[in-house]
Design an enzyme around this catalytic site. Structure first.
Site, short mmCIF file in Angstrom:
data_model
loop_
_atom_site.label_atom_id
_atom_site.label_comp_id
_atom_site.label_asym_id
_atom_site.label_seq_id
_atom_site.Cartn_x
_atom_site.Cartn_y
_atom_site.Cartn_z
N HIS A 203 0.76 -1.14 0.00
CA HIS A 203 0.10 -0.18 -0.04
C HIS A 203 0.94 1.22 0.04
O HIS A 203 1.80 1.43 0.67
CB HIS A 203 -0.94 0.01 1.32
N GLU B 268 -4.67 1.85 -7.02
CA GLU B 268 -4.91 2.87 -6.25
C GLU B 268 -4.40 4.17 -6.33
O GLU B 268 -2.91 4.36 -5.96
CB GLU B 268 -4.75 2.59 -4.60
#
Length: 285
Positions: free
Chosen positions: A121, A193
């Protein structure tokens, strides 16, 4: 590696509900560090009620998974597993055992009922300095422990869809190259993302998301061992988005917009409608 696709152009592992179902959808939720232990369990019980009433979740047409804070994983798995909802960890260490204070190993994740591991992430890149080498080693750890990795990728600054595809494919290939140098690969959920959209009031536009993911999905599934892998979208994703995306976008990776279980139910309903499947019976929660 295969050549770079045009984003405007139109060892398999099966872990988790609906794994490998190319005609279905994938909805994931990362709770990050927002909830305490009891609030997380209350949320899981609410989601279990929603999922158990959703035929598409129960039969695997929608692959639903939840990534709670690690101390809650075992109990979250106990609550959610009977409803067809998978669980997993928000991180994984690259070794399976040893003197690594504070880290969590893949065998323990599986022992506690987890089937997924979030990897790479943008927050971990920014806050903890994780690079492609570290992320690739973590990806390899997920594969060898029969966990489905949720590999997060995304450009830092907003540009064109073509530029985003080029940057993300470069990032994805570096990570896969490192992972496969350590062992066999497997099915992967790639969460696209864009970093500039994480935490923003609105997600990227549907047109932008669809263009980028079309390119990424085509490239991903052309790689060795990745034929059943899919790309989902994260980054301020919430209700009202899934029905506006191209079908190459396999689903959504949700954060704060899923904190209210009713919002998650709305997204599951929208996903069911997108797939043309029956929804929950009238009057169910």
């Amino acid at each position: 590696m295969s050549s770079l696709p045009d984003p405007a152009a139109g060892g398999t592992r099966t872990t988790g509900a609906g794994a490998g179902n190319q005609t279905g959808a994938i909805i994931g939720v990362s709770l990050k560090m927002y909830f305490g232990y009891e609030r997380t369990l209350a949320w899981c019980r609410a989601v279990a009620g929603i999922a158990s009433a959703h035929p598409a979740v129960r039969n695997g047409d929608i692959e639903l998974f939840v990534l709670p804070a690690f101390p809650v994983l075992a109990e979250a798995a106990r609550v959610l597993a009977p409803t067809g909802t998978g669980t997993g960890a928000q991180d994984i260490f690259w070794e399976d055992e040893g003197a690594y204070t504070g880290e969590v190993a893949g065998p323990m994740i599986t022992e506690l009922g987890g089937a997924y591991a979030e990897i790479g992430h943008a927050e971990r890149r920014r806050l903890f300095g994780e690079d492609d080498d570290v992320i690739g080693r973590k990806l390899a750890a997920a594969y060898r422990n029969s966990l489905t990795p949720v590999l997060c990728i995304g450009e830092r600054y907003r540009g064109t869809a073509t530029e985003a595809v080029r940057q993300c494919i470069s990032e994805m290939e570096a990570v896969f190259r490192r992972a496969t140098s350590l062992g066999a690969g497997g099915r992967t959920i790639v969460a696209y993302e864009p970093q500039w959209a994480i935490g923003a009031p609105e997600p990227a536009t549907p047109e932008y998301i669809s263009a980028v993911i079309t390119g990424l999905d085509t490239h991903l599934r052309s790689l060795p061992g990745q034929a059943e892998s899919r790309v989902i979208y994260g980054g301020s994703a919430g209700p009202g988005l899934i029905g506006r995306l191209d079908m190459s976008v396999a689903g959504l990776f949700l954060g704060r917009f899923a904190h209210d279980p009713k919002a998650l139910k709305t997204i599951l309903d929208e996903t069911t409608a997108r797939l043309g499947l029956p929804g929950p019976a009238e009057g169910t929660p």
